[in-house]
Design a protein around this motif. Structure first.
Motif, mmCIF file in Angstrom:
data_model
loop_
_atom_site.group_PDB
_atom_site.id
_atom_site.type_symbol
_atom_site.label_atom_id
_atom_site.label_comp_id
_atom_site.label_asym_id
_atom_site.label_seq_id
_atom_site.Cartn_x
_atom_site.Cartn_y
_atom_site.Cartn_z
ATOM 1 N N ALA A 186 54.839 54.590 94.610
ATOM 2 C CA ALA A 186 55.548 55.866 94.458
ATOM 3 C C ALA A 186 56.765 55.705 93.553
ATOM 4 O O ALA A 186 57.040 56.559 92.692
ATOM 5 C CB ALA A 186 55.970 56.395 95.827
ATOM 6 N N MET A 187 57.474 54.612 93.719
ATOM 7 C CA MET A 187 58.634 54.355 92.857
ATOM 8 C C MET A 187 58.193 54.167 91.407
ATOM 9 O O MET A 187 58.866 54.626 90.476
ATOM 10 C CB MET A 187 59.379 53.118 93.354
ATOM 11 N N GLY A 188 57.056 53.525 91.227
ATOM 12 C CA GLY A 188 56.516 53.335 89.883
ATOM 13 C C GLY A 188 56.178 54.647 89.197
ATOM 14 O O GLY A 188 56.329 54.771 87.970
ATOM 15 N N GLN A 189 55.734 55.633 89.968
ATOM 16 C CA GLN A 189 55.421 56.944 89.390
ATOM 17 C C GLN A 189 56.680 57.632 88.869
ATOM 18 O O GLN A 189 56.653 58.309 87.836
ATOM 19 C CB GLN A 189 54.737 57.834 90.446
ATOM 20 N N VAL A 190 57.775 57.454 89.572
ATOM 21 C CA VAL A 190 59.055 58.021 89.126
ATOM 22 C C VAL A 190 59.482 57.382 87.813
ATOM 23 O O VAL A 190 59.871 58.078 86.856
ATOM 24 C CB VAL A 190 60.133 57.812 90.212
ATOM 25 N N VAL A 191 59.413 56.062 87.745
ATOM 26 C CA VAL A 191 59.803 55.356 86.524
ATOM 27 C C VAL A 191 58.900 55.756 85.357
ATOM 28 O O VAL A 191 59.381 55.998 84.238
ATOM 29 C CB VAL A 191 59.769 53.830 86.747
ATOM 30 N N ALA A 192 57.607 55.842 85.604
ATOM 31 C CA ALA A 192 56.656 56.213 84.542
ATOM 32 C C ALA A 192 56.948 57.611 84.011
ATOM 33 O O ALA A 192 56.843 57.859 82.796
ATOM 34 C CB ALA A 192 55.227 56.126 85.079
ATOM 35 N N THR A 193 57.331 58.534 84.886
ATOM 36 C CA THR A 193 57.641 59.898 84.450
ATOM 37 C C THR A 193 58.909 59.927 83.607
ATOM 38 O O THR A 193 58.972 60.615 82.578
ATOM 39 C CB THR A 193 57.804 60.815 85.677
ATOM 40 N N LEU A 194 59.920 59.187 84.027
ATOM 41 C CA LEU A 194 61.148 59.102 83.232
ATOM 42 C C LEU A 194 60.862 58.538 81.845
ATOM 43 O O LEU A 194 61.404 59.018 80.837
ATOM 44 C CB LEU A 194 62.172 58.227 83.948
ATOM 45 N N LYS A 195 60.020 57.536 81.808
ATOM 46 C CA LYS A 195 59.668 56.924 80.526
ATOM 47 C C LYS A 195 58.905 57.910 79.644
ATOM 48 O O LYS A 195 59.186 58.049 78.449
ATOM 49 C CB LYS A 195 58.839 55.667 80.759
ATOM 50 N N LYS A 196 57.971 58.617 80.228
ATOM 51 C CA LYS A 196 57.170 59.591 79.478
ATOM 52 C C LYS A 196 58.047 60.711 78.913
ATOM 53 O O LYS A 196 57.811 61.202 77.802
ATOM 54 C CB LYS A 196 56.088 60.184 80.389
ATOM 55 N N LYS A 197 59.065 61.095 79.664
ATOM 56 C CA LYS A 197 59.961 62.185 79.242
ATOM 57 C C LYS A 197 61.110 61.688 78.351
ATOM 58 O O LYS A 197 61.996 62.458 78.009
ATOM 59 C CB LYS A 197 60.549 62.850 80.489
ATOM 60 N N ASN A 198 61.099 60.407 77.985
ATOM 61 C CA ASN A 198 62.167 59.803 77.171
ATOM 62 C C ASN A 198 63.529 59.924 77.854
ATOM 63 O O ASN A 198 64.561 60.121 77.197
ATOM 64 C CB ASN A 198 62.213 60.441 75.777
ATOM 65 N N LEU A 199 63.516 59.804 79.177
ATOM 66 C CA LEU A 199 64.748 59.919 79.966
ATOM 67 C C LEU A 199 65.178 58.591 80.571
ATOM 68 O O LEU A 199 66.274 58.491 81.125
ATOM 69 C CB LEU A 199 64.534 60.935 81.100
#
Length: 486
Positions: free
Chosen positions: A267-280
């Motif tokens: 679940a934590m990995g999904q948060v990091v992946a989303t931030l990365k995808k959004k360039n955040l």
């Protein structure tokens, strides 16, 4: 035309100012032991690749602590920057039907960041009480909640009222229950306790972690680089009931509990992946920690012996206890623009320290009535440690105090202060004293050898109680009369 140009100029300045403010994501695991993470425990039987990756690219604290060794008080401390024992909650935790223990008048890290232009969201386990509308002491689930996350600084909330093993079983979005609890529920699967109650039709405790993850990702998807945001992500795992999804069953070498830890890491990995995808990701401070040590209910002692996995690592005790295993927690920070990769810090930090750290990041002072027990660790993140915390107060399930000051740790009671599933010898001394530099396992009580240290630390704790704060500033009132003896 001049008004339009001035408006566009002002909007432009605001966008630039907001872009300079880092986003903050605070991920709180529930009953995750420090020994569960392979980046802390080389002998861990659980793979935690996402947390390990954050530590490898950021900083790992080795002397970090939750302000309490149980759920609710730690959450209070995180959001308010104040020790929960100063509140009206002296022992134990809140329940699903409990009123809010945070008054609307008290500043939270969410209300503070919101006042400085942040979008604020909370997804997960609340467990701080709620302003339910009640008739004849019965919750009216069809009525809006009058005091909860929305009134305490969060623009958006999705979650459950308390722990996943506490009735009633409902999802809340903002101030409304999504589906009324109309069916009896006794728990379907998994390890550990679950209390009978009512649930909404189709409720399945196994789906809670994936549902939380979906909502957290959706919140992040709505964010942009123009406006900073704060996401508080308090998970309900790996707390009981221990219910990993099918994708993780049998994946660890520590039994079903280990599988659930791996699902939590995912679940934590999904948060990091989303931030990365959004360039955040580059402009986001991510903090990962736990509310206390691992529970003997979620991971029984028999399972620990069977799998040869020490969830408390080298520390004594578990969740609810005054000993280190009850409150020494994993604490990882990731902030690419600021933190030196693969850093390790032995600075003492506490979960109450989020509030003052956020204020330091924004260069803002706080009033004396806010964050009374919060100390900034921003200087550690910047690799220029100064002005750090020298002492920290812990509190156990039954209200036993302990004070850490440098290498010394005093426990103001003869026992461990928590669940009796784990039997620990009762000290003959009313106050226990340990030298953590020489005895990290807390095996030898030195109270009789250092009576002067006992007296000094007792006086120190009494002063911290009387002052209503442990940081510089004008004294503040506690919400109840406090007795440090147990």
């Amino acid at each position: 035309m001049r008004k339009l140009l001035f408006f566009l100029f002002t909007v432009g300045l605001t966008s630039v100012a907001n872009a300079a403010k880092p986003n903050i994501v605070f991920i709180l695991a529930d009953d995750l032991g420090i020994g569960d993470l392979s980046c802390y425990n080389p002998d861990s039987k659980i793979q935690t690749p996402h947390m390990d990756a954050l530590a490898k690219a950021g900083i790992r604290f080795t002397d970090a602590h939750s302000n309490s060794s149980v759920c609710t008080p730690t959450r209070y401390g995180i959001l308010t920057g104040r020790y929960c024992w100063r509140s009206k909650l002296g022992t134990g935790v809140t329940w699903g039907a409990s009123p809010s223990i945070i008054p609307e008048s008290r500043a939270t890290v969410a209300s503070f960041l919101k006042s400085h232009g942040y979008n604020t969201g909370c997804v997960g386990k609340w467990h701080l009480g709620l302003g339910w509308v009640k008739e004849n002491n019965k919750i009216q689930y069809d009525q809006p909640i009058t005091l909860g996350p929305n009134q305490l600084g969060f623009d958006y909330f999705f979650g459950i009222p308390a722990s996943l093993d506490m009735q009633d079983y409902v999802y809340i979005e903002n101030d409304k229950v999504l589906d009324l609890p109309t069916e009896k529920f006794e728990g379907k699967r998994g390890q550990g306790m679950i209390r009978r109650g009512m649930a909404f039709p189709g409720f399945d405790e196994t789906n809670v972690l994936p549902d939380f993850t979906t909502k957290a990702v959706a919140f992040l998807e709505r964010q942009s680089t123009d406006t900073p945001f704060f996401l508080y992500f308090p998970l309900a795992s790996p707390h009981t009931p221990v219910v990993p999804t099918a994708a993780f069953k049998g994946k660890s070498e520590a039994g079903i509990y280990g599988d659930f830890v791996m699902a939590t890491d995912w679940a934590m990995g999904q948060v990091v992946a989303t931030l990365k995808k959004k360039n955040l990701l580059d402009n986001t401070l991510i903090i990962v920690t736990s509310d206390n040590g691992s529970s003997p209910h979620g991971y029984p002692l028999a399972a620990e012996k069977e799998h040869q996995h020490n969830t408390s690592y080298i520390y004594k005790g578990r969740k609810s206890h005054t000993y280190e295993g009850g409150h020494r927690v994993p604490f990882i920070a990731h902030w690419p623009k600021t933190i030196k990769k693969a850093s390790v810090s032995d600075a003492i930090v506490c979960t109450t320290d989020l509030f003052k750290t956020a204020a330091a990041i924004l260069g803002q002072a706080l009033p004396d009535t806010a964050a009374e027990d919060s100390v900034s660790f921003l200087s550690v993140l910047r690799d220029k440690p100064e002005g750090l915390r020298e002492s920290v107060v812990h509190h156990s399930l039954n209200g036993t105090f302990c004070l850490r000051d440098g290498k010394w740790k005093a426990i103001f009671g003869p026992g461990q202060g928590g669940f009796r599933d784990i039997k620990e010898p009762i000290s003959k001394n009313p106050i226990q004293l340990y030298d953590l530099e020489a005895d990290i396992g807390e095996t030898t009580d030195l109270a009789n050898d250092h009576p002067e240290t006992i007296q000094r630390m007792k006086k120190q704790l009494l002063q911290l109680v009387a002052d209503g704060r442990s940081t510089p500033g004008n004294n503040q009132p506690n919400d109840r009369i406090i007795n440090i003896k147990k």
